[in-house]
Design an enzyme around this catalytic site. Structure first.
Site, PDB file in Angstrom:
ATOM      1  N   LYS A 105       0.827  -1.213   0.000  1.00 39.81           N
ATOM      2  CA  LYS A 105       0.000   0.000   0.000  1.00 39.81           C
ATOM      3  C   LYS A 105       0.856   1.256   0.000  1.00 39.81           C
ATOM      4  O   LYS A 105       0.528   2.233  -0.650  1.00 39.81           O
ATOM      5  CB  LYS A 105      -0.938   0.020   1.218  1.00 39.81           C
ATOM      6  CG  LYS A 105      -2.104  -0.937   1.084  1.00 39.81           C
ATOM      7  CD  LYS A 105      -3.117  -0.692   2.182  1.00 39.81           C
ATOM      8  CE  LYS A 105      -4.276  -1.657   2.083  1.00 39.81           C
ATOM      9  NZ  LYS A 105      -5.229  -1.510   3.181  1.00 39.81           N
ATOM     10  N   LYS A 188      -9.664  -9.578  -9.663  1.00 42.65           N
ATOM     11  CA  LYS A 188     -10.821  -9.627  -8.748  1.00 42.65           C
ATOM     12  C   LYS A 188     -11.692  -8.388  -8.909  1.00 42.65           C
ATOM     13  O   LYS A 188     -11.178  -7.289  -9.125  1.00 42.65           O
ATOM     14  CB  LYS A 188     -10.303  -9.650  -7.304  1.00 42.65           C
ATOM     15  CG  LYS A 188     -10.302 -11.030  -6.686  1.00 42.65           C
ATOM     16  CD  LYS A 188      -9.665 -11.036  -5.321  1.00 42.65           C
ATOM     17  CE  LYS A 188     -10.403 -10.209  -4.294  1.00 42.65           C
ATOM     18  NZ  LYS A 188      -9.896 -10.382  -2.923  1.00 42.65           N
ATOM     19  N   LYS A 191     -13.537  -2.313  -5.704  1.00 41.98           N
ATOM     20  CA  LYS A 191     -14.028  -0.932  -5.801  1.00 41.98           C
ATOM     21  C   LYS A 191     -13.005  -0.028  -6.484  1.00 41.98           C
ATOM     22  O   LYS A 191     -13.347   1.024  -6.985  1.00 41.98           O
ATOM     23  CB  LYS A 191     -14.404  -0.390  -4.428  1.00 41.98           C
ATOM     24  CG  LYS A 191     -13.250  -0.377  -3.457  1.00 41.98           C
ATOM     25  CD  LYS A 191     -13.690   0.096  -2.092  1.00 41.98           C
ATOM     26  CE  LYS A 191     -12.570  -0.069  -1.092  1.00 41.98           C
ATOM     27  NZ  LYS A 191     -12.792  -1.026  -0.060  1.00 41.98           N
TER      28      LYS A 191
HETATM   29  P1  AMP Z   1     -12.334  -5.192   0.568  1.00 41.04           P
HETATM   30  O1  AMP Z   1     -13.059  -3.973   1.017  1.00 41.04           O
HETATM   31  O2  AMP Z   1     -11.912  -5.174  -0.858  1.00 41.04           O
HETATM   32  O3  AMP Z   1     -11.245  -5.608   1.519  1.00 41.04           O
HETATM   33  O4  AMP Z   1     -13.407  -6.365   0.636  1.00 41.04           O
HETATM   34  C1  AMP Z   1     -14.000  -6.772   1.824  1.00 41.04           C
HETATM   35  C2  AMP Z   1     -14.291  -8.254   1.776  1.00 41.04           C
HETATM   36  O5  AMP Z   1     -15.125  -8.573   0.646  1.00 41.04           O
HETATM   37  C3  AMP Z   1     -13.020  -9.103   1.561  1.00 41.04           C
HETATM   38  O6  AMP Z   1     -12.431  -9.475   2.759  1.00 41.04           O
HETATM   39  C4  AMP Z   1     -13.539 -10.313   0.828  1.00 41.04           C
HETATM   40  O7  AMP Z   1     -14.019 -11.274   1.755  1.00 41.04           O
HETATM   41  C5  AMP Z   1     -14.718  -9.790   0.038  1.00 41.04           C
HETATM   42  N1  AMP Z   1     -14.363  -9.542  -1.370  1.00 41.04           N
HETATM   43  C6  AMP Z   1     -13.869  -8.400  -1.896  1.00 41.04           C
HETATM   44  N2  AMP Z   1     -13.721  -8.508  -3.232  1.00 41.04           N
HETATM   45  C7  AMP Z   1     -14.135  -9.755  -3.568  1.00 41.04           C
HETATM   46  C8  AMP Z   1     -14.234 -10.474  -4.803  1.00 41.04           C
HETATM   47  N3  AMP Z   1     -13.915  -9.917  -5.966  1.00 41.04           N
HETATM   48  N4  AMP Z   1     -14.713 -11.737  -4.772  1.00 41.04           N
HETATM   49  C9  AMP Z   1     -15.067 -12.304  -3.594  1.00 41.04           C
HETATM   50  N5  AMP Z   1     -15.001 -11.692  -2.411  1.00 41.04           N
HETATM   51  C10 AMP Z   1     -14.545 -10.431  -2.377  1.00 41.04           C
END
Ligand code: AMP
Length: 324
Positions: A105, A188, A191
């Site tokens: 990061k 993946k 956002k």
């Molecule tokens: P993030 O805010 O990107 O850390 O996402 C929060 C949680 O959402 C993560 O810990 C994952 O469990 C789930 N997540 C995020 N992106 C994906 C994805 N593309 N496919 C499946 N699970 C996801």
């Protein structure tokens, strides 16, 4: 999850939230919107407040039940910041420096612009976990190193000051759906990707349908599940399976002889039938901020009751003078 976007995406919903909803029946669960973590990178104050409510509304709309679980905002429970300070003081600088997520990061942000908060983020995360004395923490692969740090800190504290913390184990969720970007299906869904490839819970139906219609497929017209050679089509099938509850084999046989247009229509209908009611319910909750804030207050009370108990034990063990 961080309140860093105005909508959760389909990956968050299928990869995390649906599991959390199920876990409520089996476990005494705590779900938290981590606004303290959100300020480790620059943020807009109004957006942070709005996104915190929007994230809470989507959790509730997706089925997190405030009667069963504690749903709360991290900054509403001061024990998080308080325990994090204590944990900072038993973490080695070198130990914290080894966290690979900070390296990634901070490289992206440029090391000079990365904050000390971003550096100590995993230590706050350790406090977030240990306050609730959990036996298990549901984590993805990317959080394993941070959970290891949490375990090390818990054991270190227990050894130095006497048994205080439960040492938590990783609860790796099996069969968690992994959702990929519609435009770039080897990455993946996230956002931070371009909006065209990300299905957002809070988007209106027409926008979501359009994104699915424009998803990348193949030239050969074949509908089969082969993530390596056909990532776009396989991702659509994976999404279809996750939202419909049908196996991929069943869906492939149903779609035999059909084209990508049909596949996309089916996926779009199935996705919308799941996310549309969630969006509507979330909009209703957001229209009544007082009620939403009341529910978050109840969650904070429930979380505080447990967190304060752990913090008091920690303060006593490290030799802070009790306030009379
Ligand atoms: P993030 O805010 O990107 O850390 O996402 C929060 C949680 O959402 C993560 O810990 C994952 O469990 C789930 N997540 C995020 N992106 C994906 C994805 N593309 N496919 C499946 N699970 C996801």
């Amino acid at each position: 999850m961080q309140p860093s976007a105005d909508s959760l995406h389909l990956g968050n919903y299928l990869g995390a939230l649906t599991n959390w909803v199920k876990m409520q029946d089996e476990f005494n669960a705590y779900y938290m919107i981590v606004d303290l973590h959100a300020i480790t990178v620059p943020q807009d104050p109004k957006q942070l407040r709005d996104n915190t409510r929007r994230t809470a509304a989507q959790y509730l709309a997706a089925g997190i039940d405030p009667e069963k679980s504690a749903l709360f905002v991290q900054s509403h429970v001061p024990a998080h910041a308080q325990l994090a300070w204590v944990m900072n003081c038993i973490t080695g600088f070198g130990e914290a420096s080894r966290m690979t997520q900070f390296k990634d990061k901070s490289q992206k942000a440029g090391t000079d612009s990365a904050s000390v908060g971003l550096f100590t983020y995993p230590i706050l995360q350790a406090a977030d976990i240990l306050l609730y004395q959990p036996k298990k923490v549901p984590v993805g692969e990317d959080q394993r190193q941070h959970l290891e740090l949490t375990r090390d800190l818990a054991m270190r504290f227990n050894t130095r000051f006497g048994q205080t913390f439960t040492v938590p184990e990783a609860h790796i969720l099996k069969e968690t759906a992994k959702i990929f970007d519609l435009q770039n299906p080897t990455a993946k869904m996230s956002k931070s990707n371009e909006a065209k490839g990300t299905i957002n819970i809070m988007d209106d139906s027409a926008k979501t349908a359009k994104k699915i219609k424009s998803a990348v497929t193949d030239l050969d017209g074949d509908i089969s599940f082969d993530p390596e050679n056909k990532p776009g089509v396989s991702n659509l099938l994976g999404i279809y399976s996750a939202v419909s509850g049908n196996s991929i084999e069943k869906l492939v046989s149903e779609l035999s002889g059909k084209g990508y247009g049909d596949l996309k229509t089916s996926v779009s209908d199935a996705v919308l039938s799941v996310i549309e009611p969630i969006r509507q319910r979330a909009e209703e909750l957001l229209a009544d901020e007082a009620e939403l804030d009341r529910l978050l207050g109840l969650g904070a009370d429930r979380a505080s009751a447990q967190a304060e108990q752990t913090l008091a034990a920690v303060y006593e063990k490290i030799g802070f003078l009790p306030r009379k």
